[in-house]
Design a protein around this motif. Structure first.
Motif, PDB file in Angstrom:
ATOM      1  N   ALA A 235       0.841  -1.200   0.000  1.00 54.16           N
ATOM      2  CA  ALA A 235       0.000   0.000   0.000  1.00 54.16           C
ATOM      3  C   ALA A 235       0.875   1.249   0.000  1.00 54.16           C
ATOM      4  N   HIS A 236       1.973   1.200   0.761  1.00 51.03           N
ATOM      5  CA  HIS A 236       2.917   2.322   0.789  1.00 51.03           C
ATOM      6  C   HIS A 236       3.511   2.555  -0.605  1.00 51.03           C
ATOM      7  N   GLY A 242       1.484   7.492  -6.353  1.00 47.60           N
ATOM      8  CA  GLY A 242       0.343   8.359  -6.619  1.00 47.60           C
ATOM      9  C   GLY A 242      -0.960   7.625  -6.870  1.00 47.60           C
ATOM     10  N   ARG A 243      -1.047   6.364  -6.423  1.00 46.83           N
ATOM     11  CA  ARG A 243      -2.249   5.554  -6.671  1.00 46.83           C
ATOM     12  C   ARG A 243      -3.038   5.400  -5.370  1.00 46.83           C
ATOM     13  N   GLY A 244      -3.851   6.401  -5.077  1.00 46.50           N
ATOM     14  CA  GLY A 244      -4.560   6.431  -3.803  1.00 46.50           C
ATOM     15  C   GLY A 244      -5.532   5.290  -3.611  1.00 46.50           C
ATOM     16  N   ARG A 275      -3.323   7.426   4.345  1.00 44.16           N
ATOM     17  CA  ARG A 275      -2.484   8.049   3.315  1.00 44.16           C
ATOM     18  C   ARG A 275      -3.182   8.023   1.960  1.00 44.16           C
ATOM     19  N   GLY A 276      -3.771   6.882   1.631  1.00 40.74           N
ATOM     20  CA  GLY A 276      -4.448   6.764   0.348  1.00 40.74           C
ATOM     21  C   GLY A 276      -5.611   7.730   0.233  1.00 40.74           C
ATOM     22  N   HIS A 277      -6.408   7.838   1.300  1.00 37.60           N
ATOM     23  CA  HIS A 277      -7.541   8.775   1.282  1.00 37.60           C
ATOM     24  C   HIS A 277      -7.059  10.215   1.155  1.00 37.60           C
ATOM     25  N   ALA A 278      -5.984  10.555   1.862  1.00 40.60           N
ATOM     26  CA  ALA A 278      -5.443  11.915   1.761  1.00 40.60           C
ATOM     27  C   ALA A 278      -4.982  12.208   0.337  1.00 40.60           C
ATOM     28  N   LEU A 279      -4.337  11.221  -0.280  1.00 45.92           N
ATOM     29  CA  LEU A 279      -3.881  11.389  -1.656  1.00 45.92           C
ATOM     30  C   LEU A 279      -5.054  11.627  -2.597  1.00 45.92           C
ATOM     31  N   ASN A 280      -6.203  11.010  -2.287  1.00 47.14           N
ATOM     32  CA  ASN A 280      -7.405  11.177  -3.101  1.00 47.14           C
ATOM     33  C   ASN A 280      -8.174  12.448  -2.761  1.00 47.14           C
ATOM     34  N   GLY A 281      -7.699  13.214  -1.776  1.00 51.70           N
ATOM     35  CA  GLY A 281      -8.379  14.447  -1.391  1.00 51.70           C
ATOM     36  C   GLY A 281      -9.507  14.256  -0.405  1.00 51.70           C
ATOM     37  N   ALA A 326      -0.305  13.864   5.488  1.00 47.28           N
ATOM     38  CA  ALA A 326      -1.696  13.924   5.041  1.00 47.28           C
ATOM     39  C   ALA A 326      -2.085  15.363   4.711  1.00 47.28           C
ATOM     40  N   ALA A 327      -1.673  16.298   5.565  1.00 47.31           N
ATOM     41  CA  ALA A 327      -1.980  17.708   5.314  1.00 47.31           C
ATOM     42  C   ALA A 327      -1.312  18.188   4.018  1.00 47.31           C
ATOM     43  N   LEU A 328      -0.106  17.680   3.744  1.00 49.72           N
ATOM     44  CA  LEU A 328       0.600  18.053   2.511  1.00 49.72           C
ATOM     45  C   LEU A 328      -0.200  17.609   1.285  1.00 49.72           C
TER      46      LEU A 328
END
Length: 424
Positions: A235-236, A242-244, A275-281, A326-328
């Motif tokens: 998952a990491h 970049g694959r959320g 992390r994945g959810h954060a990447l997806n916004g 996540a904030a980034l």
């Protein structure tokens, strides 16, 4: 009921197939029935398909596997060797003596006694039985290598760890009963560490192959913690690419597929999903899962003896840094700066690789917040270490920071561009 095996696409096996301990032990003993059985179990081939590879009809394959027919013909032996692609170095009379598993690394503290060191470095050549002290020492070596990688990065250790994994795999031939299970578990841990280092060096295909091998061995050894960890680390990898959505799915699989995993390992999986959810916004899901993960890790801290040794770096400091990441992703620049600054201040100096990575992320956060001066200061401080131990991920983050500053017309950004070119 037998332990599960991963079924591979035979075309994708490559030489990595022949690092499997059961196959190595069977070839070393020239037990061709065991070779055929193990090969079919790992690859999923039928007796008919395997027979096509080695020039034997299905009844002959079946008879050899059951021990009803012995392979005494040189021609048949060669057909098996050639058809299965058995490496020459595994065959009797061609096996090289394993080198010391600690080549290139001097461990702190007292070393093993002379007798134990001899067993570790020459157990395959000798008739010594694999024993608990030998495996205890190999456990310690792996722990020390993990700590060393935090400080010096992965590049100096990859060759050492490949050599050490081969030593562990070779031990399988002499292991019996519970010791055999422990050797497989140890091999799984080594493969996971090799996967992590391959990923750190941007070798995605190698990392995925090692994670798959580690996961297979973890299942074979009944190690729920490592089975879940390998999925979390995949998952990491997805997050790094970049694959959320894939990061979320793999992290969720790490949780439901290994219900016996420790609280800390469950917390790691929840954090990877965040992390994945954060990447997806998806900030709400990311915040919820980070809170859940931090609760699991905090509870786990009350009973550290229940956690696997590779969880040593999880704690409050680590979670502060994850909230910054996540904030980034969510472009909450000020929150990212605050979390990353606090986390870096508490991160021990010996975590050189991680300090380099999070500094690069902090520089990016400053740049996103429109604070060019601190972005440049932090980025320039990180460049030498990124070149030495943090590439390619920290290096890419610094390039992203430079690109963002250039787009915004930041003054003095040419200093960062020049520094990146100098060390590139």
């Amino acid at each position: 009921m037998g332990r599960p095996y991963i079924v591979y696409d035979v075309g994708d096996l490559a030489p990595d197939l022949w690092s499997h301990p059961q196959l190595i032990a069977a070839v070393a003993a020239e037990d061709w029935g065991a070779v055929l059985r193990a090969y079919r179990k790992i690859t999923g081939l039928s007796q008919t398909k395997l027979g096509e590879r080695v020039g034997l009809v299905q009844p002959d394959v079946s008879a050899i596997e059951r021990g009803q027919r012995k392979v005494t013909s040189t021609e048949v032996r060669q057909r098996i060797v050639t058809g299965l692609g058995i490496p020459a170095g595994l065959l009797q009379g061609h096996t090289e003596a394993p080198a010391a598993p600690v080549a290139g690394l001097v461990l702190p503290g007292p070393g093993p006694d002379d007798d134990l060191l001899t067993r570790v470095t020459s157990v395959i050549e000798s008739e010594h039985r694999v024993d608990t002290p030998t495996l205890d020492w190999l456990d310690r070596l792996l722990a020390e290598h993990r700590r060393a990688e935090d400080e010096i990065g992965s590049r100096p250790l990859v060759g050492v760890m490949r050599q050490q994994l081969r030593t562990v795999v070779d031990l399988y031939a002499g292991a019996r009963g519970p010791l055999a299970d422990r050797v497989v578990r140890l091999a799984s841990e080594h493969a996971q560490f090799l996967a992590w280092m391959s990923q750190d060096q941007g070798q995605t295909a190698a990392a995925l192959a090692w994670y798959d091998r580690s996961h297979e061995w973890a299942l074979e050894a009944g190690d729920a913690n490592m089975a879940a960890t390998t999925l979390s680390m995949k998952a990491h990898m997805a997050w790094s690419g970049g694959r959320g959505d894939r990061a979320v799915r793999l992290a969720e699989a790490a949780r439901w597929s290994a219900p016996g995993a420790s609280l800390g390992v469950q917390g790691m999986a929840a954090q990877m999903a965040a992390r994945g959810h954060a990447l997806n916004g998806d900030g709400d899901s990311a915040a919820r899962l980070l809170d859940e993960a931090q609760g699991l890790i905090s509870t786990a801290a009350d009973h550290p003896e229940d956690e696997p040794v590779w969880m040593y770096f999880y704690g409050e400091t680590w979670f502060t840094l994850q909230r910054g990441m996540a904030a980034l992703h969510l472009k909450d620049w000020r929150a990212a700066v605050d979390h990353l600054t606090i986390g870096l201040a508490a991160l021990p100096d010996e975590y050189r690789r991680d300090r380099t990575w999070y500094r690069a992320c902090l520089a990016h956060a400053y740049a996103g917040a429109g604070e060019a001066a601190p972005a440049l200061t932090v980025a320039l401080e990180a460049v030498p270490d990124a070149s030495a131990v943090g590439r390619p991920h920290a290096w890419n983050e610094l390039h992203s920071t430079a690109a963002l500053l250039l787009r915004r017309g930041a003054p003095e950004v040419h200093q960062l561009v020049a520094a990146l070119r100098e060390f590139d």
